[in-house]
Design a protein around this motif. Structure first.
Motif, mmCIF file in Angstrom:
data_model
loop_
_atom_site.group_PDB
_atom_site.id
_atom_site.type_symbol
_atom_site.label_atom_id
_atom_site.label_comp_id
_atom_site.label_asym_id
_atom_site.label_seq_id
_atom_site.Cartn_x
_atom_site.Cartn_y
_atom_site.Cartn_z
ATOM 1 N N GLU A 42 0.804 -1.217 0.000
ATOM 2 C CA GLU A 42 0.000 0.000 0.000
ATOM 3 C C GLU A 42 0.840 1.272 0.000
ATOM 4 N N LEU A 43 1.943 1.215 0.696
ATOM 5 C CA LEU A 43 2.770 2.408 0.860
ATOM 6 C C LEU A 43 4.200 1.929 1.051
ATOM 7 N N SER A 44 5.014 2.125 0.011
ATOM 8 C CA SER A 44 6.342 1.507 -0.017
ATOM 9 C C SER A 44 7.362 2.444 -0.653
ATOM 10 N N ALA A 45 8.554 2.450 -0.054
ATOM 11 C CA ALA A 45 9.701 3.113 -0.669
ATOM 12 C C ALA A 45 10.818 2.110 -0.901
ATOM 13 N N VAL A 46 10.488 0.813 -0.912
ATOM 14 C CA VAL A 46 11.479 -0.226 -1.188
ATOM 15 C C VAL A 46 11.951 -0.074 -2.635
ATOM 16 N N PRO A 47 13.254 -0.004 -2.861
ATOM 17 C CA PRO A 47 13.743 0.150 -4.248
ATOM 18 C C PRO A 47 13.152 -0.918 -5.168
ATOM 19 N N GLY A 48 12.651 -0.458 -6.309
ATOM 20 C CA GLY A 48 11.999 -1.367 -7.249
ATOM 21 C C GLY A 48 10.516 -1.520 -7.002
ATOM 22 N N ASP A 49 10.062 -1.087 -5.844
ATOM 23 C CA ASP A 49 8.641 -1.169 -5.485
ATOM 24 C C ASP A 49 8.210 0.123 -4.785
#
Length: 323
Positions: A42-49
């Motif tokens: 829902e809410l992500s700052a993971v690289p690639g996502d």
């Protein structure tokens, strides 16, 4: 400057999983891509996502772009001071049609040393649970690397793990190192540190569509496991129109807010606030503008917004970084 900011909704990022199903659609109104959709990030700052804003003036912008342009306004003065332009939390919904693998996550120190990542402290809020569903969390009795490895080899690991019945509204707090698994028939909201580091230790010998088993991380897990028993289930009150504390740890604070009518909120600009709507409908009124959200929505309220109203009939999870 202040009036430019509004409650932000993002496009969900769907993840196909061997254990996934269709309840993210039937329970949370998600437009899932297939019948084995296990996760909605829902809410992500993971690289690639990295999440992308779905509505309003910032529509189409990635969370990373917004944080680069407006770090203090969105994250908050203290969060920005501590984390720079990194978004420190990850929010998901999960649908476990089948049991998830038995797994654990490393602490900050190990994750930094091995993966240049945050650790992964997390919590679960149960949105739906079939009768007789359960979660696995920690050991029944204090264990040891030797006992754990022996049971792993004998394929009897589950016999020494703690299985707890799961019901709607249950909350489980999982500190790093805790062995855990979501059982079949459960839909949860998950709040965690921004990390995608998981050590999978047992997967019930499942095979994917190509006949392959999934990778296990037995050696990596050995040093990361907490071999003591844990008290993961959290009790909490549900006073109407109040922020009822559920989990408080250095990484995040989560309240449950049962809403009926209007609640006026005032906060500092030190941290953002996220609302996960686990039931009903809620309007958020900011600067005489009303923004409507429904069950299954996850809303980021930029830190610069310090006064607002919540209106409607809903169950909300309220999450922020404590200072």
């Amino acid at each position: 400057m202040k009036n430019e900011f509004y409650p932000l909704l993002f496009e969900p990022i769907f993840k196909d999983r061997i254990w996934g199903g269709t309840r993210l659609q039937s329970v949370l109104n998600k437009n899932i891509p297939n019948t084995t959709t296990g996760e909605s990030w829902e809410l992500s700052a993971v690289p690639g996502d990295v999440s992308v804003v779905s509505k309003g003036a910032f529509q189409g912008k990635g969370l990373d772009v917004l944080l680069d342009e407006f770090p203090s306004e969105i994250l908050g003065t203290k969060v920005y001071e501590q984390f720079g332009k990194q978004f420190p939390l990850l929010f998901k919904y999960l649908d476990a049609r089948e049991d998830l693998s038995i797994q654990l996550h490393p602490n900050d120190e190990l994750a930094q040393k091995r993966h240049n990542s945050f650790g992964k402290t997390e919590m679960w809020y149960v949105l739906q649970a079939d009768p007789d569903s359960r979660i696995i969390v920690g050991f029944k009795n204090p264990s040891s690397p030797e006992e754990y490895l022996q049971h792993l080899e004998d394929k009897t690991l589950v016999s020494i793990l703690n299985e707890i019945p799961a019901q709607k509204g249950d909350v489980f707090f999982l500190e790093t190192g805790t062995i855990h698994a979501i059982g079949s028939g459960i839909v949860i909201a998950e709040i965690q540190q921004t990390s995608d580091i998981t050590y999978r230790i047992y997967d019930f010998d499942r095979k994917d569509a190509n006949g392959n088993t999934r990778e296990l991380h037995v050696d990596l897990a050995l040093e990361a496991i907490n071999y003591n028993t844990v008290e993961a289930k959290k009790e909490y009150s549900q006073t109407l129109n109040k922020s009822n504390p559920v989990v408080s740890c250095p990484y995040f604070k989560t309240n449950v807010l049962p809403l009926e009518g209007v609640v006026s909120k005032h906060k500092t600009n030190e941290s953002f606030v996220v609302y996960m709507c686990t039931d009903g409908n809620v309007d958020i009124r900011v600067n005489n503008q009303t923004y409507s959200f429904q069950k299954g929505d996850t809303v980021l309220l930029p830190a610069i917004i310090t006064d607002y109203q919540l209106i409607g009939e809903a169950s909300l999870l309220e999450i922020f970084i404590p200072y």
